[in-house]
Design a protein around this motif. Structure first.
Motif, PDB file in Angstrom:
ATOM      1  N   LEU A  90       0.837  -1.200   0.000  1.00 43.30           N
ATOM      2  CA  LEU A  90       0.000   0.000   0.000  1.00 43.30           C
ATOM      3  C   LEU A  90       0.876   1.256   0.000  1.00 43.30           C
ATOM      4  CD1 LEU A  90      -2.586  -1.253   2.629  1.00 43.30           C
ATOM      5  CD2 LEU A  90      -3.230  -0.408   0.357  1.00 43.30           C
ATOM      6  N   PRO A  91       1.949   1.275  -0.785  1.00 40.32           N
ATOM      7  CA  PRO A  91       2.853   2.436  -0.750  1.00 40.32           C
ATOM      8  C   PRO A  91       2.151   3.696  -1.251  1.00 40.32           C
ATOM      9  CG  PRO A  91       3.357   1.039  -2.637  1.00 40.32           C
ATOM     10  CD  PRO A  91       2.357   0.285  -1.810  1.00 40.32           C
ATOM     11  N   GLY A  92       2.273   4.769  -0.462  1.00 41.32           N
ATOM     12  CA  GLY A  92       1.692   6.040  -0.874  1.00 41.32           C
ATOM     13  C   GLY A  92       0.183   6.102  -0.823  1.00 41.32           C
ATOM     14  N   ALA A  93      -0.457   5.085  -0.289  1.00 40.86           N
ATOM     15  CA  ALA A  93      -1.923   5.047  -0.279  1.00 40.86           C
ATOM     16  C   ALA A  93      -2.490   6.106   0.662  1.00 40.86           C
ATOM     17  CB  ALA A  93      -2.415   3.668   0.140  1.00 40.86           C
ATOM     18  N   ASP A  94      -3.587   6.727   0.247  1.00 34.79           N
ATOM     19  CA  ASP A  94      -4.282   7.701   1.090  1.00 34.79           C
ATOM     20  C   ASP A  94      -5.340   6.955   1.895  1.00 34.79           C
ATOM     21  OD1 ASP A  94      -5.658   9.738   2.298  1.00 34.79           O
ATOM     22  OD2 ASP A  94      -5.794  10.989   0.505  1.00 34.79           O
ATOM     23  N   LEU A  95      -4.984   6.609   3.125  1.00 40.87           N
ATOM     24  CA  LEU A  95      -5.858   5.826   4.000  1.00 40.87           C
ATOM     25  C   LEU A  95      -6.314   6.655   5.195  1.00 40.87           C
ATOM     26  CD1 LEU A  95      -3.682   2.624   3.805  1.00 40.87           C
ATOM     27  CD2 LEU A  95      -6.033   2.769   2.989  1.00 40.87           C
ATOM     28  N   ARG A  96      -6.431   7.961   4.987  1.00 39.86           N
ATOM     29  CA  ARG A  96      -6.880   8.824   6.068  1.00 39.86           C
ATOM     30  C   ARG A  96      -8.258   8.394   6.570  1.00 39.86           C
ATOM     31  NH1 ARG A  96      -5.930  14.600   3.320  1.00 39.86           N
ATOM     32  NH2 ARG A  96      -6.347  13.323   1.464  1.00 39.86           N
ATOM     33  N   LYS A  97      -8.360   8.233   7.868  1.00 43.48           N
ATOM     34  CA  LYS A  97      -9.601   7.854   8.557  1.00 43.48           C
ATOM     35  C   LYS A  97     -10.061   6.431   8.241  1.00 43.48           C
ATOM     36  CE  LYS A  97     -11.195  12.588   9.180  1.00 43.48           C
ATOM     37  NZ  LYS A  97     -12.308  13.549   9.035  1.00 43.48           N
ATOM     38  N   ALA A  98      -9.195   5.630   7.608  1.00 42.73           N
ATOM     39  CA  ALA A  98      -9.521   4.217   7.395  1.00 42.73           C
ATOM     40  C   ALA A  98      -9.469   3.481   8.735  1.00 42.73           C
ATOM     41  CB  ALA A  98      -8.548   3.584   6.410  1.00 42.73           C
ATOM     42  N   VAL A  99     -10.051   2.302   8.769  1.00 44.73           N
ATOM     43  CA  VAL A  99     -10.056   1.482   9.984  1.00 44.73           C
ATOM     44  C   VAL A  99      -9.385   0.146   9.685  1.00 44.73           C
ATOM     45  CG1 VAL A  99     -11.473   0.266  11.676  1.00 44.73           C
ATOM     46  CG2 VAL A  99     -12.157   2.549  10.888  1.00 44.73           C
ATOM     47  N   PHE A 100      -8.351  -0.171  10.454  1.00 47.01           N
ATOM     48  CA  PHE A 100      -7.719  -1.487  10.451  1.00 47.01           C
ATOM     49  C   PHE A 100      -7.756  -1.976  11.887  1.00 47.01           C
ATOM     50  CE2 PHE A 100      -5.886   0.574   6.748  1.00 47.01           C
ATOM     51  CZ  PHE A 100      -5.839  -0.437   5.798  1.00 47.01           C
ATOM     52  N   ASP A 101      -8.506  -3.013  12.151  1.00 50.17           N
ATOM     53  CA  ASP A 101      -8.662  -3.476  13.527  1.00 50.17           C
ATOM     54  C   ASP A 101      -8.398  -4.981  13.609  1.00 50.17           C
ATOM     55  OD1 ASP A 101      -9.417  -3.284  16.314  1.00 50.17           O
ATOM     56  OD2 ASP A 101     -11.293  -4.276  15.759  1.00 50.17           O
ATOM     57  N   GLY A 102      -7.394  -5.348  14.416  1.00 50.70           N
ATOM     58  CA  GLY A 102      -7.093  -6.761  14.618  1.00 50.70           C
ATOM     59  C   GLY A 102      -6.586  -7.468  13.380  1.00 50.70           C
ATOM     60  N   VAL A 103      -5.895  -6.729  12.519  1.00 50.32           N
ATOM     61  CA  VAL A 103      -5.428  -7.283  11.246  1.00 50.32           C
ATOM     62  C   VAL A 103      -3.958  -7.685  11.353  1.00 50.32           C
ATOM     63  CG1 VAL A 103      -5.314  -6.915   8.754  1.00 50.32           C
ATOM     64  CG2 VAL A 103      -6.966  -5.632  10.123  1.00 50.32           C
ATOM     65  N   ARG A 104      -3.597  -8.767  10.719  1.00 50.13           N
ATOM     66  CA  ARG A 104      -2.196  -9.160  10.628  1.00 50.13           C
ATOM     67  C   ARG A 104      -1.612  -8.519   9.371  1.00 50.13           C
ATOM     68  NH1 ARG A 104       0.125 -15.403  10.542  1.00 50.13           N
ATOM     69  NH2 ARG A 104       2.324 -14.887  10.956  1.00 50.13           N
ATOM     70  N   MET A 105      -0.644  -7.594   9.560  1.00 53.33           N
ATOM     71  CA  MET A 105      -0.041  -6.887   8.428  1.00 53.33           C
ATOM     72  C   MET A 105       1.484  -6.965   8.500  1.00 53.33           C
ATOM     73  SD  MET A 105      -2.569  -3.547   8.082  1.00 53.33           S
ATOM     74  CE  MET A 105      -1.989  -3.145   6.416  1.00 53.33           C
ATOM     75  N   ARG A 106       1.974  -8.158   8.788  1.00 57.25           N
ATOM     76  CA  ARG A 106       3.418  -8.347   8.881  1.00 57.25           C
ATOM     77  C   ARG A 106       4.096  -8.059   7.547  1.00 57.25           C
ATOM     78  NH1 ARG A 106       4.506 -13.813  12.529  1.00 57.25           N
ATOM     79  NH2 ARG A 106       3.543 -13.028  14.463  1.00 57.25           N
ATOM     80  N   GLU A 107       5.177  -7.284   7.621  1.00 58.36           N
ATOM     81  CA  GLU A 107       5.994  -6.939   6.452  1.00 58.36           C
ATOM     82  C   GLU A 107       5.176  -6.263   5.352  1.00 58.36           C
ATOM     83  OE1 GLU A 107       9.211  -9.631   5.368  1.00 58.36           O
ATOM     84  OE2 GLU A 107       8.645 -10.917   7.056  1.00 58.36           O
ATOM     85  N   VAL A 145      -5.875   2.244  13.708  1.00 65.70           N
ATOM     86  CA  VAL A 145      -4.986   1.102  13.443  1.00 65.70           C
ATOM     87  C   VAL A 145      -4.775   0.411  14.786  1.00 65.70           C
ATOM     88  CG1 VAL A 145      -2.819   0.359  12.387  1.00 65.70           C
ATOM     89  CG2 VAL A 145      -3.897   2.477  11.623  1.00 65.70           C
ATOM     90  N   THR A 146      -5.765  -0.328  15.234  1.00 64.18           N
ATOM     91  CA  THR A 146      -5.754  -0.896  16.587  1.00 64.18           C
ATOM     92  C   THR A 146      -5.585  -2.411  16.557  1.00 64.18           C
ATOM     93  OG1 THR A 146      -8.190  -0.866  16.482  1.00 64.18           O
ATOM     94  CG2 THR A 146      -7.125   0.933  17.651  1.00 64.18           C
ATOM     95  N   GLY A 147      -4.714  -2.899  17.429  1.00 60.85           N
ATOM     96  CA  GLY A 147      -4.488  -4.334  17.521  1.00 60.85           C
ATOM     97  C   GLY A 147      -3.940  -4.940  16.249  1.00 60.85           C
ATOM     98  N   VAL A 148      -3.158  -4.162  15.506  1.00 61.61           N
ATOM     99  CA  VAL A 148      -2.631  -4.603  14.212  1.00 61.61           C
ATOM    100  C   VAL A 148      -1.179  -5.061  14.369  1.00 61.61           C
ATOM    101  CG1 VAL A 148      -2.067  -3.882  11.856  1.00 61.61           C
ATOM    102  CG2 VAL A 148      -4.184  -3.090  12.940  1.00 61.61           C
ATOM    103  N   ASP A 149      -0.858  -6.186  13.767  1.00 56.97           N
ATOM    104  CA  ASP A 149       0.505  -6.705  13.782  1.00 56.97           C
ATOM    105  C   ASP A 149       1.273  -6.088  12.621  1.00 56.97           C
ATOM    106  OD1 ASP A 149       2.872  -8.079  13.812  1.00 56.97           O
ATOM    107  OD2 ASP A 149       1.983 -10.080  13.752  1.00 56.97           O
ATOM    108  N   LEU A 150       2.073  -5.058  12.918  1.00 55.59           N
ATOM    109  CA  LEU A 150       2.861  -4.376  11.897  1.00 55.59           C
ATOM    110  C   LEU A 150       4.341  -4.754  11.979  1.00 55.59           C
ATOM    111  CD1 LEU A 150       1.279  -0.804  12.147  1.00 55.59           C
ATOM    112  CD2 LEU A 150       1.156  -2.320  10.163  1.00 55.59           C
ATOM    113  N   SER A 151       4.636  -5.887  12.579  1.00 56.61           N
ATOM    114  CA  SER A 151       6.035  -6.289  12.724  1.00 56.61           C
ATOM    115  C   SER A 151       6.678  -6.457  11.346  1.00 56.61           C
ATOM    116  CB  SER A 151       6.135  -7.595  13.515  1.00 56.61           C
ATOM    117  OG  SER A 151       5.362  -8.624  12.923  1.00 56.61           O
ATOM    118  N   GLY A 152       7.853  -5.864  11.194  1.00 60.29           N
ATOM    119  CA  GLY A 152       8.580  -5.963   9.937  1.00 60.29           C
ATOM    120  C   GLY A 152       8.027  -5.103   8.823  1.00 60.29           C
ATOM    121  N   ALA A 153       7.023  -4.295   9.112  1.00 58.21           N
ATOM    122  CA  ALA A 153       6.409  -3.471   8.070  1.00 58.21           C
ATOM    123  C   ALA A 153       7.337  -2.342   7.638  1.00 58.21           C
ATOM    124  CB  ALA A 153       5.088  -2.892   8.571  1.00 58.21           C
ATOM    125  N   MET A 154       7.180  -1.898   6.392  1.00 56.69           N
ATOM    126  CA  MET A 154       7.934  -0.756   5.870  1.00 56.69           C
ATOM    127  C   MET A 154       7.107   0.500   6.105  1.00 56.69           C
ATOM    128  SD  MET A 154       9.526  -2.387   2.364  1.00 56.69           S
ATOM    129  CE  MET A 154       8.172  -3.517   2.035  1.00 56.69           C
TER     130      MET A 154
END
Length: 205
Positions: free
Chosen positions: A118-135, A148-157
Motif C-alpha cells: 500500500l505504498p503512498g496510499a491515502d488511507l486517512r480515517k480508514a479502519v484497520f482493527d485486529g489485522v495481521r499486516m506483517r511486512e 490502526v488498533t491491535g494490528v501486527d505491523l512487525s517488519g512493516a515498511m
C-alpha cells in the motif's frame, strides 16, 4: 447470470478477462477465480462470503459499498480501483498490491494482510482493527486520523508514513521509527510508548 469471458488478443493461452461489466449487487460467495483480469467492472454492493481470488488483476473496478467476509485476495493487483464504504472482515489479502486506488470509509477487521503493498496510499480515517499486516509496505502512506488498533505491523515498511492523530493502541509498533514517520498526536498505550522511547535511544526501566 453467466460471466462473460474474453481472451486477450484472441489467444486461447491467455487468462480470462472480464471487461466493462455491471456486477452491481452480485453475490460472489464461494466463487473461485484464478488469474482473471477485471477491467472497469462495477462491483457496487457486491456480497462476497468466502470467495477466492488468486493472482487476479483489478483495474478501474468499483468496490463501493461491497462487503467481503472470509474471502481471499491473494497475490492480486488493484489498479485505480475505488473503495468507498467498503468492508473486509476476516479476509486474506496476502501479497496483494494496491496502486493509485482511492479509499473512503474503508474498513478492514481481522484477517491476514501480510506482505500487502500500500505504498503512498491515502488511507486517512480508514479502519484497520485486529489485522495481521506483517511486512506490509506502507511507505509514505497517509494514515493520519486512521484507526490502526491491535494490528501486527512487525517488519512493516513504514518510512515516510503519516500516523498523525491516528489511534495506534494495541498495535505492534516495533518497525516504527519516530524520526522517519509522522506520529504527532497519535494515541498509544504505555507499552508502545516504551517501544518508541527505545527506538529513540532512551533506556527504559
Amino acid at each position: 447470470m453467466a460471466i462473460k469471458r474474453e481472451r486477450a488478443h484472441g489467444d486461447p493461452g491467455k487468462d480470462p478477462v472480464v471487461r466493462d461489466e455491471d456486477w452491481y449487487g452480485r453475490d460472489l460467495s464461494g466463487q473461485k477465480f484464478a488469474r482473471y483480469t477485471f477491467y472497469d467492472t462495477d462491483w457496487t454492493e457486491c456480497v462476497d462470503d468466502g470467495g477466492v481470488f488468486d493472482e487476479c488483476t483489478f483495474s478501474g473496478v468499483k468496490f463501493n459499498a461491497s462487503r467481503h467476509t472470509s474471502a481471499a485476495f491473494t497475490n492480486c493487483t488493484f489498479k485505480r480501483c475505488t473503495f468507498f464504504d467498503t468492508r473486509f472482515e476476516q479476509c486474506k489479502a496476502v501479497g496483494s498490491l494496491f496502486q493509485q486506488c482511492t479509499f473512503n470509509l474503508f474498513e478492514v477487521t481481522g484477517g491476514d494482510w501480510s506482505f500487502v503493498g500500500l505504498p503512498g496510499a491515502d488511507l486517512r480515517k480508514a479502519v484497520f482493527d485486529g489485522v495481521r499486516m506483517r511486512e506490509a509496505d506502507l511507505t509514505a502512506a497517509r494514515l493520519d486520523g486512521a484507526t490502526v488498533t491491535g494490528v501486527d505491523l512487525s517488519g512493516a515498511m513504514l518510512r515516510g508514513a503519516n500516523f498523525s492523530r491516528a489511534d495506534l493502541r494495541g498495535s505492534d509498533l516495533s518497525a516504527l521509527h519516530p524520526l522517519t514517520s509522522e506520529i504527532a498526536g497519535a494515541k498509544i498505550d504505555l507499552e508502545q510508548a516504551a517501544v518508541i522511547a527505545a527506538a529513540l535511544g532512551f533506556e527504559v526501566s
